[in-house]
Scaffold this motif. Structure first.
Motif, short mmCIF file in Angstrom:
data_model
loop_
_atom_site.label_atom_id
_atom_site.label_comp_id
_atom_site.label_asym_id
_atom_site.label_seq_id
_atom_site.Cartn_x
_atom_site.Cartn_y
_atom_site.Cartn_z
N ASN A 29 0.83 -1.21 0.00
CA ASN A 29 0.00 0.00 0.00
C ASN A 29 0.86 1.25 0.00
N SER A 30 1.89 1.22 0.81
CA SER A 30 2.80 2.38 0.87
C SER A 30 3.49 2.57 -0.49
N GLN A 31 3.86 1.47 -1.13
CA GLN A 31 4.51 1.56 -2.45
C GLN A 31 3.56 2.20 -3.48
N LEU A 32 2.30 1.73 -3.45
CA LEU A 32 1.33 2.24 -4.43
C LEU A 32 1.02 3.72 -4.16
N SER A 33 0.91 4.07 -2.88
CA SER A 33 0.61 5.46 -2.52
C SER A 33 1.79 6.38 -2.84
N LYS A 34 2.99 5.91 -2.58
CA LYS A 34 4.17 6.74 -2.89
C LYS A 34 4.33 6.91 -4.40
N ALA A 35 4.04 5.85 -5.15
CA ALA A 35 4.12 5.95 -6.61
C ALA A 35 3.10 6.98 -7.09
N ARG A 36 1.94 7.04 -6.42
CA ARG A 36 0.91 8.02 -6.77
C ARG A 36 1.41 9.44 -6.51
N LEU A 37 2.01 9.62 -5.33
CA LEU A 37 2.54 10.95 -5.00
C LEU A 37 3.66 11.35 -5.97
N GLU A 43 12.77 5.89 -4.78
CA GLU A 43 12.60 5.19 -3.50
C GLU A 43 11.66 3.99 -3.68
N VAL A 44 10.59 4.20 -4.44
CA VAL A 44 9.64 3.10 -4.69
C VAL A 44 10.35 1.95 -5.41
N VAL A 45 11.14 2.31 -6.41
CA VAL A 45 11.84 1.26 -7.18
C VAL A 45 12.80 0.50 -6.27
N SER A 46 13.50 1.23 -5.40
CA SER A 46 14.48 0.53 -4.56
C SER A 46 13.79 -0.34 -3.51
N LYS A 47 12.60 0.06 -3.07
CA LYS A 47 11.91 -0.74 -2.02
C LYS A 47 11.19 -1.96 -2.59
N GLU A 48 11.14 -2.08 -3.89
CA GLU A 48 10.47 -3.23 -4.49
C GLU A 48 11.12 -4.54 -4.04
N LYS A 49 12.43 -4.47 -3.78
CA LYS A 49 13.13 -5.68 -3.32
C LYS A 49 12.53 -6.19 -2.01
N ARG A 50 12.11 -5.24 -1.16
CA ARG A 50 11.51 -5.63 0.13
C ARG A 50 10.20 -6.38 -0.10
N VAL A 51 9.44 -5.90 -1.07
CA VAL A 51 8.17 -6.57 -1.38
C VAL A 51 8.47 -8.01 -1.83
N SER A 75 0.57 -13.53 -3.60
CA SER A 75 0.96 -13.41 -5.01
C SER A 75 0.33 -12.15 -5.64
N ASN A 76 -0.93 -11.89 -5.32
CA ASN A 76 -1.59 -10.69 -5.85
C ASN A 76 -0.94 -9.42 -5.32
N LEU A 77 -0.60 -9.41 -4.05
CA LEU A 77 0.03 -8.22 -3.47
C LEU A 77 1.39 -7.97 -4.13
N GLU A 78 2.11 -9.04 -4.37
CA GLU A 78 3.43 -8.87 -5.00
C GLU A 78 3.27 -8.24 -6.38
N ARG A 79 2.23 -8.66 -7.09
CA ARG A 79 2.02 -8.08 -8.43
C ARG A 79 1.64 -6.60 -8.33
N ILE A 80 0.87 -6.25 -7.31
CA ILE A 80 0.54 -4.83 -7.13
C ILE A 80 1.83 -4.06 -6.82
N GLY A 81 2.71 -4.70 -6.07
CA GLY A 81 4.03 -4.09 -5.81
C GLY A 81 4.77 -3.85 -7.11
N GLY A 110 6.40 -0.19 -11.55
CA GLY A 110 6.27 0.18 -12.96
C GLY A 110 5.85 1.63 -13.12
N ILE A 111 4.90 2.08 -12.30
CA ILE A 111 4.44 3.48 -12.36
C ILE A 111 5.60 4.40 -11.96
N ALA A 112 6.33 4.01 -10.92
CA ALA A 112 7.46 4.83 -10.48
C ALA A 112 8.51 4.94 -11.59
#
Lengths: 221, 252
Positions: free
Chosen positions: A23-31, A43-51, A87-93, A98-100
């Motif tokens: 959720n934080s990734q999606l919201s930050k990508a929005r901002l 930052e979003v791209v770098s945190k994708e590894k955590r997801v 699996s669905n959450l990872e894809r949202i990540g 991708g948006i970032a």
């Protein structure tokens, strides 16, 4: 408390952490998209590894619980649901990443007119809200809230369906916006996928709590 | 870092010419629950009984190789001392039928001729029954015979009897096979609590029990220790084909 209960509670906490992270990734990508903030996008791209790491950990824990505790009934449905939700959450990540990446690669801020006519901003807000609602539904075991996600997905589908025509009309008068229009169309497609993933997650929550399979069925009958 | 409490090196056991435990090498970490599983006749119970020197009580039984507790050779110690350090609980609950619950708990002291002041005996009884989550259930019936208890309570009383001697290791030979599912669950929960203070080695036919309760699992087959690893690994990705066949029920 039986050991399996402890394990399932820990797994639930992990899944909630994953949700919060995505959720934080999606919201930050929005901002980042709204403010054309390339640093935030990075930052979003770098945190994708955590997801990804979180997804692997949840997968492994599910595998161990299956192997060690042979869950049945609601415990079995919970585990099956968590595996699919994970699996669905990872894809949202991935979508947030991708948006970032678009924001990082884009040359200029998107024009207000394009943002308005495509309705991408309310679409984005709604997709974030859908994800938040699924998290709350999961945490509170609230299938009414989970069902409310289906209706929201229709809103996203509608915007997605119209985006092509709206942009086509706009580009006839403003061919110089072609590049931006293509970026926006791609993001709209991604947000539509977020809606689908959130809907899948809601279906899994209902499956786990009510033992009802809603996949490929009319949800409003 | 985890320290080893029991170690076997090149350990063998036989009944006459029947070689039932073959060259077993194993290191058992302190304060862990270890499950020993395998088909009937694989040597798992014999191996367990070698750890506290009960194997040698059978006429014609022999053993060789190294078996240590805290790096001291068990076979150089007096057997009574070994059994004080390494308690054992059997398949069927076997409280002394003519003794009260109280006397069952401190039976180990009485049988060894150890005389204790009343206050100390009381402390041991309460402490041991509390450790096995039985104190609240029996504290007002300590003078009743142990045989009045349910099967699950009797088994916990037997565990309390073993715990009363303050051992370092507890051996369990099929400890729940004579119990109903609810009593089994109570005893299994107890294992998790006991491992804070003891090392538990449990022989079980029940694979799911091994999976549920243990940190590490050893798989024996035809007297050999085929595989020994973390339980999670044993049940998700065993290295040996024989282990895989056994846990998936494809054993021929």
């Amino acid at each position: 408390m039986a050991q399996i209960e402890t394990e399932l509670q820990l797994l639930k906490a992990e899944a909630i952490n994953m949700w919060t992270l995505v959720n934080s990734q999606l919201s930050k990508a929005r901002l980042a998209f709204l403010n054309f903030d390339k640093d935030l996008a990075r930052e979003v791209v770098s945190k994708e590894k955590r997801v990804n790491g979180s997804e692997l950990k949840i997968d492994r824990d599910c595998e161990n619980i299956f192997a060690l505790f042979c869950p049945v009934a609601i415990d079995l449905r919970f585990l099956l649901a968590v595996l699919k939700i994970n699996s669905n959450l990872e894809r949202i990540g991935d979508i947030a990443e991708g948006i970032a990446k678009y924001v990082i690669d884009a040359e200029a801020h998107f024009t207000k007119e394009l943002l308005d006519i495509t309705r991408i901003l309310p679409m984005y807000e709604e997709s974030v809200k859908m994800l938040e609602d699924t998290q709350e539904a999961f945490e509170k075991e609230d299938t009414i809230l989970a069902r409310s996600v289906f209706k929201k997905d229709d809103f996203l589908d509608d915007i997605n369906r119209q985006a092509h025509k709206v942009l086509e009309r706009h580009l006839k008068d403003h061919p110089e916006d072609t590049s931006q229009a293509l970026w926006l169309l791609s993001i709209i497609r991604k947000l539509e996928r977020v809606g689908d993933q959130a809907k899948n997650v809601a279906e899994e929550i209902i499956f786990y709590l009510e033992a009802k399979v809603l996949k490929h069925k009319n949800k409003f009958v | 870092m985890e320290s080893t409490i029991i170690k076997s090196k090149g350990f063998n056991a036989s009944f006459g010419s029947n070689h039932v435990v073959k060259n077993v090498n194993i290191e058992i970490p302190r304060n862990h629950v270890i499950a020993v599983m395998g088909p009937s006749g694989c040597g798992k119970t014999t191996y367990l009984r070698c750890i506290n020197r009960m194997h040698e009580l059978i006429p014609g039984a022999t053993s060789s190789g190294e078996m240590t507790i805290n790096n001291e050779n068990i076979y150089d110690m007096h057997p009574i001392f070994v059994r004080q350090k390494i308690g054992m609980v059997f398949q069927r609950p076997n409280p002394f039928p003519n003794l009260s619950i109280y006397d069952n708990v401190i039976a180990g002291y009485k049988l060894n001729g150890i005389r204790l002041p009343k206050a100390e005996r009381d402390r041991i009884v309460e402490h041991s029954l509390t450790r096995v989550a039985l104190w609240k259930e029996v504290k007002d019936a300590l003078n009743k015979k142990g045989s009045f208890l349910s099967g699950g309570q009797q088994q916990r009383l037997c565990i309390a009897r073993a715990v009363a001697m303050e051992p370092e290791v507890l051996l369990f030979d099929e400890p729940t096979s004579a119990l109903d599912p609810i009593s089994t669950s109570t005893v299994e929960e107890l294992f998790h609590e006991l491992k804070a203070n003891y090392t538990l080695i449990i022989v079980t036919h029940n694979m799911q029990q091994a999976a549920r309760v243990s940190d590490k699992t050893a798989f024996f087959y035809m007297g050999e220790l085929v595989e020994y690893d973390e339980t999670k690994i044993m049940f998700t990705n065993p290295k040996d084909k024989r282990t895989q066949n056994y846990i998936t029920g494809r054993f021929s």
